[in-house]
Design a protein around this motif. Structure first.
Motif, short mmCIF file in Angstrom:
data_model
loop_
_atom_site.label_atom_id
_atom_site.label_comp_id
_atom_site.label_asym_id
_atom_site.label_seq_id
_atom_site.Cartn_x
_atom_site.Cartn_y
_atom_site.Cartn_z
N GLY A 71 0.79 -1.22 0.00
CA GLY A 71 0.00 0.00 0.00
C GLY A 71 0.82 1.27 0.00
O GLY A 71 0.26 2.37 0.15
N MET A 72 2.12 1.19 -0.18
CA MET A 72 2.97 2.37 -0.11
C MET A 72 2.67 3.37 -1.22
O MET A 72 2.53 2.99 -2.38
CB MET A 72 4.45 1.96 -0.16
CG MET A 72 4.89 1.13 1.04
SD MET A 72 6.62 0.58 0.89
CE MET A 72 7.49 2.12 1.25
N THR A 73 2.58 4.63 -0.85
CA THR A 73 2.41 5.71 -1.83
C THR A 73 3.78 6.20 -2.30
O THR A 73 4.82 5.82 -1.76
CB THR A 73 1.65 6.88 -1.19
OG1 THR A 73 2.48 7.45 -0.15
CG2 THR A 73 0.32 6.43 -0.62
N VAL A 132 1.81 -12.01 -2.56
CA VAL A 132 0.93 -11.01 -3.16
C VAL A 132 0.12 -11.63 -4.30
O VAL A 132 -1.01 -11.21 -4.58
CB VAL A 132 1.75 -9.79 -3.65
CG1 VAL A 132 0.87 -8.80 -4.39
CG2 VAL A 132 2.42 -9.11 -2.46
N ASP A 133 0.68 -12.65 -4.94
CA ASP A 133 -0.07 -13.33 -5.99
C ASP A 133 -1.32 -14.01 -5.45
O ASP A 133 -2.24 -14.32 -6.22
CB ASP A 133 0.83 -14.34 -6.70
CG ASP A 133 0.28 -14.78 -8.04
OD1 ASP A 133 -0.28 -13.92 -8.76
OD2 ASP A 133 0.37 -15.97 -8.38
N ALA A 161 -11.85 -5.19 -3.37
CA ALA A 161 -11.41 -4.28 -4.44
C ALA A 161 -9.99 -3.80 -4.19
O ALA A 161 -9.17 -3.70 -5.12
CB ALA A 161 -12.37 -3.09 -4.52
N ARG A 162 -9.66 -3.49 -2.94
CA ARG A 162 -8.31 -3.04 -2.61
C ARG A 162 -7.28 -4.13 -2.92
O ARG A 162 -6.23 -3.86 -3.53
CB ARG A 162 -8.22 -2.66 -1.14
CG ARG A 162 -6.86 -2.08 -0.75
CD ARG A 162 -6.57 -2.18 0.73
NE ARG A 162 -7.42 -1.43 1.60
CZ ARG A 162 -7.05 -0.35 2.31
NH1 ARG A 162 -5.81 0.09 2.21
NH2 ARG A 162 -7.90 0.25 3.11
N MET A 163 -7.57 -5.36 -2.52
CA MET A 163 -6.62 -6.45 -2.73
C MET A 163 -6.39 -6.69 -4.22
O MET A 163 -5.26 -6.95 -4.65
CB MET A 163 -7.11 -7.72 -2.05
CG MET A 163 -7.29 -7.60 -0.53
SD MET A 163 -5.80 -7.08 0.36
CE MET A 163 -4.91 -8.64 0.47
N HIS A 182 -2.83 -6.33 -6.27
CA HIS A 182 -2.34 -7.46 -7.06
C HIS A 182 -2.01 -7.01 -8.49
O HIS A 182 -0.97 -7.36 -9.04
CB HIS A 182 -3.37 -8.58 -7.09
CG HIS A 182 -2.97 -9.75 -7.93
ND1 HIS A 182 -3.33 -9.87 -9.27
CD2 HIS A 182 -2.22 -10.84 -7.65
CE1 HIS A 182 -2.83 -10.98 -9.76
NE2 HIS A 182 -2.15 -11.60 -8.80
N THR A 183 -2.89 -6.22 -9.06
CA THR A 183 -2.72 -5.80 -10.46
C THR A 183 -1.43 -5.02 -10.66
O THR A 183 -0.75 -5.17 -11.69
CB THR A 183 -3.92 -4.95 -10.89
OG1 THR A 183 -5.10 -5.77 -10.84
CG2 THR A 183 -3.73 -4.43 -12.31
#
Length: 363
Positions: free
Chosen positions: A214-216, A237-238, A256-258, A262-263
């Motif tokens: 989640g790092m910006t 993460v996969d 949706a976040r996950m 992943h994408t």
């Protein structure tokens, strides 16, 4: 197979670090030397490209999907990692006291983080020492004194009341906890998937970040400036799509976040690398992932950044970060041999021709 008393001749090349490649080396008395030994015997010859023993900085010995394993299974896990070339493990939390591994010369070197630290019902059942939030500073200090210089915090997890990932600790609790950990002479790493947990961790003085999905851009710049490593754990993460599918019905925001994270997983690793954030290689083995996966994790990272950078992150750079020897003169001979240059083809990490631990060929 050569034993611990045999002298070895490594015909090389020997990859010591980013700037040093030696033509050949020898192992005498379990230690590396670059001076041809003077004795009457003939060293056992091992041909191929030599690297320092690989390092898995996010590995859980003594953990499976149900929580703590017994010692026998923990030994099997460590042996599988060893045979894949992983000769140094930074444990990233285990419910089993694995200090007995230190007594086994046939197992990888282990740097323990003792127990995960989490809150009740805010992590996987049976994994962590579950505490009330106000107790974090005291417990972090206690776990720092039990481990080998590392503490593992669970910084975020799904909050079922909110339907999404949220932090487990307040900024002030984290700050006090890390102050005590550092005063005890230890360092802390933290599990984090979310964006919200990163800022307080960086401000509190965290020493390493696990996953960091989640790092910006601002977080990445701060980590680069401070030299805080990130362990991307791409194999884990996969699994985010599966996590999203499982939570979709009850927790659509979480799902949706996950999927978003992943994408962009490879893009995220490239962003970290391009910004100068130190990257380390960790499999997250134990729990839901098997052991011996470091070559696969390295290959995943090489989809985002150069293979030679991945090799460094999985060997000499990780060893330097952890304060461990590489292949310098007189160091313990913990090394892996391959039939081609892993800086050019990272896939060769899955095909070691020899694994030497403490001077003995073990695989």
């Amino acid at each position: 197979m050569p034993g611990p008393g045999d002298a070895l001749h490594l015909t090389g090349p020997v990859l010591v670090d980013d700037d040093t490649v030696r033509a050949e080396a020898w192992v005498v008395g379990g230690r590396i030397t670059y001076e041809r030994p003077m004795h009457s015997g003939t060293p056992v010859r091992i041909d191929g490209w030599v690297t320092p023993g690989l390092v898995d900085v996010h590995c859980h010995i003594g953990l499976d999907s149900g929580g703590a394993t017994d010692r026998d299974l923990a030994v099997k896990q460590a042996t599988v990692d060893r045979d894949a070339g992983t000769l140094l493990i930074r444990d990233a939390g285990s419910p089993l006291d694995t200090s007995f591994v230190h007594e086994r010369d046939d197992l990888p070197r282990l740097i323990r983080s003792a127990r995960f630290i989490a809150r009740p019902k805010r992590y996987l059942r049976g994994y962590a020492r579950e505490i009330e939030a106000a107790d974090l500073p005291t417990v972090a200090e206690e776990e720092a004194l039990k481990g080998d210089g590392w503490v593992k915090l669970i910084a975020d997890w799904i909050d079922r009341d909110h339907g999404d990932l949220t932090p487990l600790w307040s900024p002030s609790q984290l700050a006090e906890a890390l102050t005590r950990v550092h005063a005890a002479g230890a360092r802390a790493t933290a599990h984090t998937f979310s964006t919200e947990a990163i800022g307080p961790l960086l401000e509190a003085g965290i020493d390493c970040l696990e996953h960091g999905t989640g790092m910006t851009a601002e977080h990445i710049a701060t980590a680069a400036k401070r030299g805080i490593p990130v362990v991307p754990t791409l194999l884990q993460v996969d699994n985010f799509v599966g996590f999203a599918d499982a939570g979709e019905a009850k927790f659509p925001a979480y799902a949706a976040r996950m999927r978003r994270m992943h994408t962009r997983r490879y893009e995220h690793v490239r962003d970290l690398y391009d910004a100068g954030v130190p990257l380390l290689v960790g499999t997250d083995a134990g729990g839901t992932l098997g052991h011996g996966l470091l070559p696969r994790e390295a290959s995943e990272m090489a989809k985002a950044i150069p293979a030679r950078a991945v090799l460094a992150a999985a060997s000499w750079k990780a060893r330097a970060f952890l304060g461990a020897d590489t292949l310098t003169e007189g160091a313990s001979a913990d090394l892996v041999v391959y039939d081609r240059d892993p800086r050019e083809d990272i896939r060769v990490l899955a095909e070691p021709t020899a694994v030497v631990l403490r001077g003995a060929r073990v695989a």
